[in-house]
Design a protein around this motif. Structure first.
Motif, PDB file in Angstrom:
ATOM      1  N   MET A 167      66.355 -36.473  20.225  1.00 51.28           N
ATOM      2  CA  MET A 167      65.522 -35.930  19.147  1.00 51.28           C
ATOM      3  C   MET A 167      66.250 -35.892  17.799  1.00 51.28           C
ATOM      4  O   MET A 167      65.654 -36.167  16.767  1.00 51.28           O
ATOM      5  N   LEU A 168      67.535 -35.542  17.812  1.00 51.55           N
ATOM      6  CA  LEU A 168      68.250 -35.283  16.566  1.00 51.55           C
ATOM      7  C   LEU A 168      69.406 -36.232  16.295  1.00 51.55           C
ATOM      8  O   LEU A 168      70.079 -36.113  15.278  1.00 51.55           O
ATOM      9  N   GLY A 169      69.678 -37.114  17.228  1.00 52.53           N
ATOM     10  CA  GLY A 169      70.814 -38.015  17.072  1.00 52.53           C
ATOM     11  C   GLY A 169      72.051 -37.417  17.708  1.00 52.53           C
ATOM     12  O   GLY A 169      72.015 -36.317  18.260  1.00 52.53           O
ATOM     13  N   PRO A 170      73.148 -38.144  17.643  1.00 50.67           N
ATOM     14  CA  PRO A 170      74.372 -37.681  18.301  1.00 50.67           C
ATOM     15  C   PRO A 170      74.792 -36.293  17.831  1.00 50.67           C
ATOM     16  O   PRO A 170      74.795 -36.002  16.636  1.00 50.67           O
ATOM     17  N   GLY A 171      75.111 -35.477  18.786  1.00 56.16           N
ATOM     18  CA  GLY A 171      75.644 -34.145  18.504  1.00 56.16           C
ATOM     19  C   GLY A 171      77.049 -34.100  19.059  1.00 56.16           C
ATOM     20  O   GLY A 171      77.901 -34.914  18.703  1.00 56.16           O
ATOM     21  N   ILE A 172      77.267 -33.181  19.978  1.00 54.14           N
ATOM     22  CA  ILE A 172      78.573 -33.095  20.641  1.00 54.14           C
ATOM     23  C   ILE A 172      78.736 -34.342  21.501  1.00 54.14           C
ATOM     24  O   ILE A 172      77.839 -34.724  22.244  1.00 54.14           O
ATOM     25  N   ASP A 173      79.890 -34.967  21.399  1.00 57.06           N
ATOM     26  CA  ASP A 173      80.200 -36.135  22.215  1.00 57.06           C
ATOM     27  C   ASP A 173      79.988 -35.784  23.690  1.00 57.06           C
ATOM     28  O   ASP A 173      80.405 -34.720  24.160  1.00 57.06           O
ATOM     29  N   THR A 174      79.345 -36.677  24.439  1.00 57.34           N
ATOM     30  CA  THR A 174      79.003 -36.392  25.833  1.00 57.34           C
ATOM     31  C   THR A 174      80.235 -36.112  26.677  1.00 57.34           C
ATOM     32  O   THR A 174      80.235 -35.182  27.490  1.00 57.34           O
ATOM     33  N   GLU A 175      81.283 -36.885  26.512  1.00 57.34           N
ATOM     34  CA  GLU A 175      82.499 -36.639  27.301  1.00 57.34           C
ATOM     35  C   GLU A 175      83.049 -35.249  27.014  1.00 57.34           C
ATOM     36  O   GLU A 175      83.428 -34.513  27.912  1.00 57.34           O
ATOM     37  N   GLN A 176      83.084 -34.909  25.752  1.00 62.28           N
ATOM     38  CA  GLN A 176      83.577 -33.590  25.347  1.00 62.28           C
ATOM     39  C   GLN A 176      82.651 -32.498  25.899  1.00 62.28           C
ATOM     40  O   GLN A 176      83.116 -31.477  26.406  1.00 62.28           O
TER      41      GLN A 176
END
Length: 196
Positions: A167-176
């Motif tokens: 919905m909003l684009g990349p937020g917190i990196d998935t791995e992190q």
């Protein structure tokens, strides 16, 4: 001798996806067959139910291989690492399934606007996670807990992460995100020190 197939399963799935996106789950199999250029009989020879065809169009059938994968992890390796691996698999699956569902919902075809399917994939996923957790508890690798609540919470946190990303684009990196989420949860999941 049977005639060779002239319309592939993928062509039927592509036609079904178009119809489901336009009409939601209330779309008829007659319309899907017409759009695919096959008879309804052919449609049901390839996909036994409308629910099976719907699951195929949004990727539910390909996304569930992780159920067996986590069963094979019971009692193996570092449990926290296995939970992180499971979390990554769930995120990968959510990235396949959520986009077509979001498009369908955005066109006014909300989940409550169609009959409840025979299967509840969210409940199946939650049950698979809970079964894995129970197996690890039995081995003393996790503390006693309400496995269903933990499974639902994990599934919810991970699908929410993917939904936000879509919905909003990349937020917190998935791995992190996976690392920190499970590191924070591990304190409450780990067995008492004397069992480690």
């Amino acid at each position: 001798m049977a005639r060779p197939r002239t319309i592939s399963d993928q062509q039927i799935v592509d036609a079904a996806r178009e119809v489901f996106l336009e009409q939601g789950f209330s779309a008829t199999t007659a319309e899907i067959a017409r759009r695919a250029g096959v008879s309804e009989g052919t449609l049901f020879k390839r996909f036994s139910t409308k629910e099976d065809l719907f699951a195929e169009t949004i990727g539910l059938s390909e996304g569930r291989s992780w159920h067996k994968e986590i069963t094979d992890l019971v009692g193996q390796g570092e449990l926290c690492d296995n939970l992180k691996r499971l979390a990554r698999l769930i995120v990968h699956t959510a990235r396949i399934i959520l986009p077509p569902l979001m498009v369908m919902w955005s066109r006014g075809h909300a989940p409550g606007s169609h009959p409840r399917p025979e299967r509840d994939p969210v409940a199946e996923d939650s049950a698979a996670i809970a079964a894995y957790l129970r197996a690890e508890i039995t081995l003393g690798r996790l503390r006693e807990m309400d496995c269903e609540v933990v499974a639902d919470a994990l599934l919810g946190a991970l699908t929410s992460h993917v939904h936000r990303e879509l919905m909003l684009g990349p937020g917190i990196d998935t791995e992190q995100y996976v690392e920190h989420l499970l590191d924070a949860w591990w304190t409450g999941l780990a067995p008492p020190a004397e069992n480690r």
